[in-house]
Design an enzyme around this catalytic site. Sequence first.
Site, mmCIF file in Angstrom:
data_model
loop_
_atom_site.group_PDB
_atom_site.id
_atom_site.type_symbol
_atom_site.label_atom_id
_atom_site.label_comp_id
_atom_site.label_asym_id
_atom_site.label_seq_id
_atom_site.Cartn_x
_atom_site.Cartn_y
_atom_site.Cartn_z
ATOM 1 N N GLU A 1 0.831 -1.207 0.000
ATOM 2 C CA GLU A 1 0.000 0.000 0.000
ATOM 3 C C GLU A 1 0.867 1.258 0.000
ATOM 4 O OE1 GLU A 1 -2.818 -0.145 3.229
ATOM 5 O OE2 GLU A 1 -4.199 -1.429 2.109
ATOM 6 N N GLU B 1 -6.455 -7.276 -1.285
ATOM 7 C CA GLU B 1 -6.887 -7.094 0.109
ATOM 8 C C GLU B 1 -8.216 -6.369 0.132
ATOM 9 O OE1 GLU B 1 -3.830 -5.694 2.875
ATOM 10 O OE2 GLU B 1 -5.362 -4.465 3.864
#
Length: 471
Positions: free
Chosen positions: A297, A392
């Site tokens: 991320e 995710e």
Amino acid sequence: MRRTRRLLLLAGLVAAVAAVPATVVAQAAVAPAAATPTASFAKVSDWGSGWEGRYTITNGGSTALTSWRVQFDLPAGTTVGSHWNATLTSSGQRHTFGNLSWNGRIAPGASVTFGFIGAGPGAPNGCQLNGQPCGGGTGPTPTPTATPTGVPPTVPPGGRTPVAANGQLRVCGRQLCNAAGKAIQLRGMSTHGIQWYADCATPASLDVLAREWQADVLRISMYIQEGGYETDPRRFTDMVHDYIELATARGMYAIVDWHMLTPGDPNHNLERARTFFAEIADRHRAKNNVIYEIANEPNGDGVTWSTIKGYADQIIPVIRTRDADAVVLVGTPDWSSLGASGSGGGADVIAANPVSAGNVMYVFHFYAASHDDYYLDTVSRAAELLPLFVTEFGTQDYSGDGPNDFVMAQRYLDLFASRKISWVNWNFSDDFRSGAVFTEGTCAAGAFGGTARLKEAGLWIRDRIRTPDDF
């Protein structure tokens, strides 16, 4: 996307994890060491047509071992498949496993392990460690404590695992395709951080994930900071090696998740990433089930698509020179939201300046209770421009906690089904947050099968993973 992690876990669990040998699976208590080195065998999993074996070499002597070699015979009709943490040479039914460069030295009182996949009846016999009797012998095959009643040790319905059905994956246009060129969708689970929850991802729990849940893919979440890789690169790399082998033995695809989060600039860990991915790709280059996620991320001020692309253009060649065929997943700006959570650049920016490599997909993450129609529209539009993989997501808010929004989550999954966008849910643990699939205490108890110890989110996602694949 932005998640705070429980710092009390870090304080309490890092010390506990550090005491565990550098293997993924918690070992049974070892009896007091003998006066000489021993090698003891256990079958840690058995699914009828095959089994996973592990040798534990313990140095009970007073001086360090500098190398080791374990030799044994297998009955006729029994073969060795994949193996890890050792070299292997075979002559007929006689097999010799030797240390690698990094695990040959065993200090007094210490242990190392190696493992392999066996097919056929029987177990090792005639074991020798460095030319002497193994001492530990071949003990009785233990029953995995977490194999639940009613979950047969067999391959999934249909008789073929996801990897057997699809083979080496590749990107074709904006789709993930199998070896036959058919667009497919993978569905599965992500571990929580393996520095905290290794006891939730064991041979027994992964048996349940592969056979009862019928998952296609396991995401191996290795944090870089927060008590992860940077604290002990050798240990965490070995853990990932082991998890890849465990997924391979169960016919699942394995996503190697370089879980950078804080700092949010992937270039902060550039040299660490080079070292890690070089070893992982080198060792597993012959496998057809490994997928590389090189930046979980990316986030923060100044971390634009240009920043991420610069990092990816340096890491992907490290993988490609060793594993030319594997799919690589690249994180996107603003916590892999395709720019929806900030101003780092969206799908149009990425499509206008893609990474300088093929067989690449771009990552999207969402949490249904936080990420509304704007995010859903963002990923829907992006799917028209880019090959996407959702590595995710949760049904809660971006902390991985709070009430579930199953209605919004289902809207996302319906879109992904219609576009054949693969997805992985966060997370396969018993963390206290609502996003963990198991109730607290499940992993210590080893009670993974069935539904009695699943949280509401666990029940929901299990049902959606179990729906039939279109392979």
